[in-house]
Structure formats: C-alpha cells, structure tokens
Design a protein around this motif. Structure first.
Motif, PDB file in Angstrom:
ATOM      1  N   LEU A 262       0.832  -1.205   0.000  1.00 22.99           N
ATOM      2  CA  LEU A 262       0.000   0.000   0.000  1.00 22.99           C
ATOM      3  C   LEU A 262       0.865   1.253   0.000  1.00 22.99           C
ATOM      4  CD1 LEU A 262      -3.215   0.867   1.813  1.00 22.99           C
ATOM      5  CD2 LEU A 262      -1.188   2.130   2.510  1.00 22.99           C
ATOM      6  N   ILE A 263       1.897   1.278   0.839  1.00 25.87           N
ATOM      7  CA  ILE A 263       2.787   2.441   0.898  1.00 25.87           C
ATOM      8  C   ILE A 263       3.469   2.665  -0.445  1.00 25.87           C
ATOM      9  CG2 ILE A 263       4.929   3.300   1.929  1.00 25.87           C
ATOM     10  CD1 ILE A 263       4.022   1.967   4.564  1.00 25.87           C
ATOM     11  N   ALA A 264       3.904   1.583  -1.065  1.00 28.37           N
ATOM     12  CA  ALA A 264       4.568   1.700  -2.371  1.00 28.37           C
ATOM     13  C   ALA A 264       3.603   2.226  -3.425  1.00 28.37           C
ATOM     14  CB  ALA A 264       5.130   0.339  -2.790  1.00 28.37           C
ATOM     15  N   ALA A 265       2.366   1.727  -3.412  1.00 21.30           N
ATOM     16  CA  ALA A 265       1.372   2.172  -4.391  1.00 21.30           C
ATOM     17  C   ALA A 265       1.018   3.641  -4.180  1.00 21.30           C
ATOM     18  CB  ALA A 265       0.122   1.304  -4.300  1.00 21.30           C
ATOM     19  N   ALA A 266       0.876   4.047  -2.914  1.00 18.99           N
ATOM     20  CA  ALA A 266       0.547   5.442  -2.612  1.00 18.99           C
ATOM     21  C   ALA A 266       1.647   6.381  -3.091  1.00 18.99           C
ATOM     22  CB  ALA A 266       0.306   5.615  -1.118  1.00 18.99           C
TER      23      ALA A 266
END
Length: 281
Positions: A262-266
């Motif tokens: 999720l952090i990478a996608a954000a």
C-alpha cells in the motif's frame, strides 16, 4: 501474540486479509477452519470448507464438529438481499418472510445478527480480525503517500461516511471540499470509486480546485467483529485511476491491508492516506 489454546472458525470472503489472518492465528496457537463464502483456493494449515448460506444449520453443524471456540469474519463478503433476508429469518427463528423483520437490519448489520446467533448456538466467542492482528489497525496521522494537511475536509468526508453508515447503507463516501459527490451503496467501495471516476470523466466532480477524498468509517451500530472498513494497495490503484487524490480512514477502527505494498502504491500514484479520529472514535 501469546500462544493460546483455541479452535478458530473464520468466515472468509475475498481478498488478502484471509490468508494473513489464518497465518496470524496459526502462529498464535489456534487450530483454524476456514468457511469460504467466496471462491478461494485452500490455505495451508487450515481446514477449508464451503459455507452454504442456504443451509445455516449445516454451518452450525460444521462449527460444532470442529469444536469451534472462536469465530471471526474476514475479507470482502458480497451478499444478495435474498441471502441477507435468509440469514435474518434464521436469526429470528425461521420466521416467514417479512414476519417480525420490519425493524431488523438487512444490510451489513445482518452479519452482526448472524454472529450473535452463532455465538448463542455454539458457545464460541466472536473476535474481530483486529484482535487477532492488531498491527492491521490504521494509526492516527499520515499513513502513506504525499503530505496532506486539509484535515477539515477529510473529517467532513469521514463524518459523511459515518452518517451513511448510521443508515446501514455502506461505509464509504467521496467528497470534493464540502461537496458530497457520492456514497457507497450495495455495490461496495470498488463500485463507488469506479462510479466517481466516470463522473469525473464527464466533468461533474468540480473544477479540480478541491481534491477528491475517499473516506471509510465504521458504522456507528457495527460491532467490532464484523467487516471493519479496510484499504489496501488495490484501493490506492483504483482511486488513482478515478482521480481520487486522498484516502481518509477512521483511525483505530479501520484496517490497513498489505501495508508495504500500500505504501509503495501510494508513493507511486501520489495518493495521500491519512488516519483521523471522529466523534467517539
């Protein structure tokens, strides 16, 4: 989590939350049974069976045969109104359709009614996935993505989501500034995001001066063992495609799934994710 002696039955819907909770429960010392409510491959270490919602007594039998001590619900579960009404009739002692059901919720709160019946008939304790895996709970403040400081707009979005939750409609809303663009309905959050993306493509979501914010909040009447609001990397990707720049979740009452992804996608898509407390949250 300390080792415990227990036998956990998980009513499993879609998504990556289910194998995560199974793994966490196994590490905690539970014997695990997965009752699938959506098509799913077997999970290593857990007994897997299909939960036939048209046969609730069969579900009770499966729980008793497994000697279930704890029951959890995990993953996205899509239920038709017919299935919900069947569960409510079962919860009401198999009343005829409409009989004694006028004041009974048929939305997500129907799952809470089912959970209470399962507890009564099996003696098993109902547990939330956040109790099994507290690391999933959203914290307060920035979670991922670029900096976002307009907390007043995010709180408005969360209060809107809470308001439609009070009506047992859904858990999510999308706003632009102080304008409500759309709210979740029976189609779920993904359908809500896609719908707003289509509205944006038609130029109906404002001038772009105010960012589109997706908010997810726990329903006021919702017990913690049922379907807490959740966001994951797929939510981020869908929001980015729809032009939604911010995701606001209720801190302490929402789940952050596949946090690293999720952090990478954000970061990749420039979607800010924040956790805020609202009301009594």
């Amino acid at each position: 989590m300390a080792k415990v002696a227990g036998r956990l039955s998980i009513f499993a819907g879609k998504g990556a939350l289910v194998p995560h909770i199974v793994e966490t429960a196994l590490q905690a010392g539970y014997k695990v049974q997965v009752l699938t409510m959506s098509p799913r491959d077997p999970i290593v270490g857990a007994k897997t069976i299909t939960a036939d919602l048209d046969n609730p007594l069969g579900i009770i039998w499966s729980l008793k045969i497994f000697r279930t001590t704890h029951i959890a619900m995990a993953g996205g579960i899509d239920l038709s109104d017919k299935a919900r009404e069947g569960l409510i009739r079962f919860a009401n002692g198999n009343a005829a359709a409409g009989e004694g059901m006028a004041d009974t919720p048929v939305g997500d709160a129907a799952l809470a009614a089912l959970g209470k019946v399962l507890k009564k008939m099996t003696g098993a304790d109902l547990v939330g996935v956040h109790e099994l895996s507290p690391d999933l709970l959203a914290g307060e403040g920035a979670i991922a993505g670029p900096r976002f400081d307009d907390h007043a707009a995010a709180l408005f979005a969360l209060e809107t989501a809470r308001a439609i939750g009070a009506l047992d409609i859904g858990q999510a809303a999308i706003v632009s500034g102080r304008r409500i663009i759309a709210v979740e309905d029976i189609g779920g959050t993904d359908a809500l995001i896609d719908r707003v993306g289509a509205l944006r493509a038609r130029g109906l979501t404002g001038t772009g001066a105010a960012q589109l914010i997706l908010a997810k909040a726990m329903q006021p009447q919702q017990p913690g063992f049922v379907d807490l609001p959740a966001v994951g990397p797929q939510t981020v990707e869908r929001c980015a495609a729809a032009g939604i720049a911010v995701i606001a979740v209720e801190a302490g009452r929402s789940l952050v799934l596949q946090r690293a992804e999720l952090i990478a996608a954000a970061q990749l898509h420039g979607v800010a994710i924040v956790g805020l407390r609202i009301g009594n949250g």
